[in-house]
Design a protein around this motif. Structure first.
Motif, PDB file in Angstrom:
ATOM      1  N   VAL A  25       0.862  -1.181   0.000  1.00  0.00           N
ATOM      2  CA  VAL A  25       0.000   0.000   0.000  1.00  0.00           C
ATOM      3  C   VAL A  25       0.901   1.234   0.000  1.00  0.00           C
ATOM      4  O   VAL A  25       1.766   1.370   0.860  1.00  0.00           O
ATOM      5  CB  VAL A  25      -0.926   0.004   1.237  1.00  0.00           C
ATOM      6  N   THR A  26       0.692   2.123  -0.968  1.00  0.00           N
ATOM      7  CA  THR A  26       1.452   3.367  -1.064  1.00  0.00           C
ATOM      8  C   THR A  26       0.492   4.531  -0.878  1.00  0.00           C
ATOM      9  O   THR A  26      -0.526   4.602  -1.563  1.00  0.00           O
ATOM     10  CB  THR A  26       2.159   3.477  -2.423  1.00  0.00           C
ATOM     11  N   VAL A  27       0.830   5.419   0.056  1.00  0.00           N
ATOM     12  CA  VAL A  27      -0.003   6.591   0.338  1.00  0.00           C
ATOM     13  C   VAL A  27       0.805   7.829  -0.022  1.00  0.00           C
ATOM     14  O   VAL A  27       1.916   8.014   0.462  1.00  0.00           O
ATOM     15  CB  VAL A  27      -0.407   6.626   1.832  1.00  0.00           C
ATOM     16  N   LYS A  28       0.225   8.672  -0.910  1.00  0.00           N
ATOM     17  CA  LYS A  28       0.890   9.911  -1.328  1.00  0.00           C
ATOM     18  C   LYS A  28       0.030  11.085  -0.912  1.00  0.00           C
ATOM     19  O   LYS A  28      -1.186  11.056  -1.054  1.00  0.00           O
ATOM     20  CB  LYS A  28       1.086   9.935  -2.845  1.00  0.00           C
ATOM     21  N   GLY A  29       0.697  12.118  -0.386  1.00  0.00           N
ATOM     22  CA  GLY A  29      -0.015  13.305   0.051  1.00  0.00           C
ATOM     23  C   GLY A  29       0.834  14.543  -0.105  1.00  0.00           C
ATOM     24  O   GLY A  29       1.944  14.485  -0.652  1.00  0.00           O
ATOM     25  N   PRO A  30       0.360  15.677   0.417  1.00  0.00           N
ATOM     26  CA  PRO A  30       1.102  16.924   0.259  1.00  0.00           C
ATOM     27  C   PRO A  30       2.464  16.934   0.957  1.00  0.00           C
ATOM     28  O   PRO A  30       3.370  17.643   0.543  1.00  0.00           O
ATOM     29  CB  PRO A  30       0.179  17.981   0.851  1.00  0.00           C
ATOM     30  N   LYS A  31       2.642  16.148   2.011  1.00  0.00           N
ATOM     31  CA  LYS A  31       3.908  16.153   2.755  1.00  0.00           C
ATOM     32  C   LYS A  31       4.887  15.089   2.288  1.00  0.00           C
ATOM     33  O   LYS A  31       6.037  15.075   2.713  1.00  0.00           O
ATOM     34  CB  LYS A  31       3.629  15.983   4.240  1.00  0.00           C
ATOM     35  N   GLY A  32       4.451  14.143   1.448  1.00  0.00           N
ATOM     36  CA  GLY A  32       5.352  13.101   0.974  1.00  0.00           C
ATOM     37  C   GLY A  32       4.614  11.818   0.672  1.00  0.00           C
ATOM     38  O   GLY A  32       3.395  11.803   0.527  1.00  0.00           O
ATOM     39  N   ALA A  33       5.368  10.728   0.599  1.00  0.00           N
ATOM     40  CA  ALA A  33       4.789   9.421   0.291  1.00  0.00           C
ATOM     41  C   ALA A  33       5.369   8.368   1.223  1.00  0.00           C
ATOM     42  O   ALA A  33       6.547   8.415   1.590  1.00  0.00           O
ATOM     43  CB  ALA A  33       5.078   9.052  -1.152  1.00  0.00           C
ATOM     44  N   LEU A  34       4.526   7.409   1.619  1.00  0.00           N
ATOM     45  CA  LEU A  34       4.935   6.290   2.461  1.00  0.00           C
ATOM     46  C   LEU A  34       4.374   5.004   1.873  1.00  0.00           C
ATOM     47  O   LEU A  34       3.316   5.017   1.236  1.00  0.00           O
ATOM     48  CB  LEU A  34       4.407   6.460   3.891  1.00  0.00           C
ATOM     49  N   SER A  35       5.059   3.891   2.092  1.00  0.00           N
ATOM     50  CA  SER A  35       4.534   2.609   1.629  1.00  0.00           C
ATOM     51  C   SER A  35       4.716   1.563   2.718  1.00  0.00           C
ATOM     52  O   SER A  35       5.626   1.645   3.547  1.00  0.00           O
ATOM     53  CB  SER A  35       5.224   2.174   0.333  1.00  0.00           C
ATOM     54  N   GLN A  36       3.828   0.570   2.695  1.00  0.00           N
ATOM     55  CA  GLN A  36       3.832  -0.489   3.702  1.00  0.00           C
ATOM     56  C   GLN A  36       3.432  -1.798   3.026  1.00  0.00           C
ATOM     57  O   GLN A  36       2.431  -1.849   2.320  1.00  0.00           O
ATOM     58  CB  GLN A  36       2.836  -0.157   4.819  1.00  0.00           C
ATOM     59  N   LYS A  37       4.215  -2.853   3.251  1.00  0.00           N
ATOM     60  CA  LYS A  37       3.864  -4.170   2.726  1.00  0.00           C
ATOM     61  C   LYS A  37       2.824  -4.789   3.644  1.00  0.00           C
ATOM     62  O   LYS A  37       2.974  -4.785   4.853  1.00  0.00           O
ATOM     63  CB  LYS A  37       5.113  -5.036   2.648  1.00  0.00           C
TER      64      LYS A  37
END
Length: 186
Positions: A25-37
């Motif tokens: 799962v990859t979450v992108k927003g105004p402050k950056g992006a994070l991903s988690q398996k």
């Protein structure tokens, strides 16, 4: 049903969630992006502004993972939209902290200064104002990394219970102990 896992996650306007075929799962927003398996048994669905996490069975393992992954994804959504901030106070006579970029230098009662390099994902600021203890402010989008860095900084000089000296979170209450009494003669 998991009380945490069954709650839907509402996605803010500028946040995008993508799920790959290998359950990342990859979450992108105004402050950056994070991903988690994510575990292959857990399913994640995005429908009209809300994200839901579902589990296949009522096994104990699936129940545990259900709440875990929902909480992790929610932390990622909050991180990329609002970010996380932690403030730490350094309490003690002569205790100081200064930063040069992401390099923190602590003077906390040892014979040498303690130097700590904060990862580049975290923004660091320090403040030393007269009348208040030195303050370290940490900001980042990854809640797990931010907590890990705060715990490492706190481990340099944990708050002690007699005088209350040490590095602690702002607003943290340290349980104080009474010291030795002035001596009772027998």
């Amino acid at each position: 049903m998991s009380r945490i896992g069954k709650l839907p996650i509402s996605l803010p306007d500028k946040v995008e969630v993508s799920i790959t075929s290998d359950n990342t799962v990859t979450v992108k927003g105004p402050k950056g992006a994070l991903s988690q398996k994510i575990d292959p048994d857990i399913s994640v669905k995005v429908e009209d502004g809300t994200l839901t996490v579902a589990r296949p069975t009522e096994q104990k393992r699936h129940k545990a993972l259900h709440g875990l992954y929902r909480a992790l994804i929610n932390n990622m959504v909050v991180g990329v939209s609002q970010g996380y901030t932690r403030e730490m106070e350094i309490i003690g006579v002569g205790y100081r902290v200064e930063n040069q970029g992401n390099l923190l230098t602590f003077t906390i009662g040892y014979s040498h200064p303690v130097m700590f390099y904060v990862p580049s994902e975290i923004k660091v600021t320090t403040a030393m104002e007269k009348g208040s203890p030195p303050l370290v402010r940490l900001e980042g989008i990854d809640k797990e990394l931010l907590g890990h860095v705060c715990a490492k900084i706190r481990s340099f000089r944990k708050p002690e219970p007699y005088k209350g000296k040490g590095i602690m979170f702002k607003g943290e209450q340290v349980r104080r102990k009474a010291g030795k009494t002035a001596g009772s003669k027998k």
